[in-house]
Design a protein around this motif. Sequence first.
Motif, mmCIF file in Angstrom:
data_model
loop_
_atom_site.group_PDB
_atom_site.id
_atom_site.type_symbol
_atom_site.label_atom_id
_atom_site.label_comp_id
_atom_site.label_asym_id
_atom_site.label_seq_id
_atom_site.Cartn_x
_atom_site.Cartn_y
_atom_site.Cartn_z
ATOM 1 N N ARG A 148 1.044 -1.408 0.161
ATOM 2 C CA ARG A 148 -0.526 0.104 0.144
ATOM 3 C C ARG A 148 0.809 1.225 -0.018
ATOM 4 N N VAL A 149 2.233 1.222 0.410
ATOM 5 C CA VAL A 149 3.105 2.265 1.283
ATOM 6 C C VAL A 149 3.459 2.765 -0.266
ATOM 7 N N LEU A 150 3.896 2.070 -0.768
ATOM 8 C CA LEU A 150 4.865 2.053 -2.305
ATOM 9 C C LEU A 150 4.149 2.264 -3.553
ATOM 10 N N LYS A 151 2.126 2.122 -3.422
ATOM 11 C CA LYS A 151 1.408 2.666 -4.435
ATOM 12 C C LYS A 151 1.422 3.862 -4.441
ATOM 13 N N GLN A 152 1.475 5.403 -3.046
ATOM 14 C CA GLN A 152 1.441 6.303 -2.544
ATOM 15 C C GLN A 152 1.881 7.251 -3.623
#
Length: 498
Positions: free
Chosen positions: A55-59
């Motif tokens: 989820r973090v890497l999609k920000q």
Amino acid sequence: MQLFLDEPTRSFTMLDEILEPFKPKTPYGRKTIEMLSCVLASEQQFHSHWYRLERVLKQNEEFISSVERILERIPDLSHQIENGFVEISDFAKLKKFVYNFSSLYTLASSVWDLPDVDDIWKVLFHFFGDGEILQLQSEKLLALRKAHLILSDQLKKEFSRLCREINSLIGLRPNNEEFTIQAQIGKKLIDHGLAQLVKDYGERWHLRLIETEKMLQLRQSMKQLEEKMELEAEELLDEVRKQIQAHLDLLKLCEKAVTIVDIDLCRYRMYSRYNCCRPEVGNQIRVINGRFIPVLEYCEAKGYTYYPMNIEVKSGVTVLCGPNMGGKTTALKTVGAFVALFHLGFPIPSEYFSSPVFSNVRFISKGEEIGFSSFAREIRSFIRALQCHGRKLLLFDEFGTSTNPVEGEALTLAIVEHFSDSQDYVLLSTHYPRVVSAAKNVYSCGRIKNLEEEDPHRMLDYSLVPGAKHVEKIALKLAEKLGVPSEIVKKAENYSGG
């Protein structure tokens, strides 16, 4: 307590150099990286970690930068949580922590599982007001401050009246209670009881104004108010301490959350900068087009060709063979660094990477212990590695070469045999022919590409070749290109049968 990585292994894998560009923003994150206290110890932890990190890497960059700016304002509360909130500065730090954590919650609670600090903020708001700045408040304290302000204004007016009186006497108006003036004028002020001598500089005197009876009374009244304000403030802080005590567990959860967010942003930065992959848990270490960043950057700076690494390391022993400067040590460093990053929850600078979950990783180091030979230090390092519990990854770099070659080769052969059917994973580089022949899983490093190149780095192809057990003999040629006199090289060729 058994460390996942010891210092020699951490140094050998250049882990700190790899992580250097991605420094955490908070004291919590910095301590976590320093202590390597974010190790994933099970497959379940690994999957839970990556469920969140994906989820973090999609920000986007704007979101990540906004979170970083908040983190930079979050102070370290660990001492206060451990030892209590004693000074007013401790409460100022607490309010700053909660205020900024609340901002983090508002911005990022959809990405990270963050605790809600609304209850503790209500306590701080009640006693200290809104915003990040600390201002202790109560009705009684407000009344005392107001009374103090009135007295302060009266004191200023009385001082101003005294200055006007002095001005009418000498034609000069002092700006402060102490001032320097001509001695003749100063004497006149002293004679009128308006000033006293502090220091005689000859033609000039340094004077202090004599406060009027009204000024003395005002100062006394202000001092009494200040004592009352101090007492009221301490009573208020005692009440805050009692209420904060009920929220200590919540504050500890906040500290853990800050640590996770901070390190996740380091992982995000590394993922973006090096085009990393999401690693997988597997029953072997598998690298496809892996890039060891320190060597990659060195090659880019020098204009050399970088050769990405491809290797499969299974349980038991995998041997790396090849000429000097062929890349064996870099291959060891790469695997060690990737496994360390894997366990620390970082993405891997590779097209694909998988690894088992290890209890520890150890580089068998020759060390620098005083009082032991390099061979003894290497053996001691090996013994310490054997004593580690759980599944291990062991890295041997030309083991046994610091003693006589016959016994060194025999000892290395014995190690290969000992670990051949082990559940541990051994990656071992060597020049010993019998070790290479005995090993089941072998990679050769460093094949001659252009022997006429003057720069030794351009002579070799550093790709790893599986199953190749032939080692090209180019040590003497390398020695000559590195500057050994040709007459010595020729003698060496005669001795070697060349």
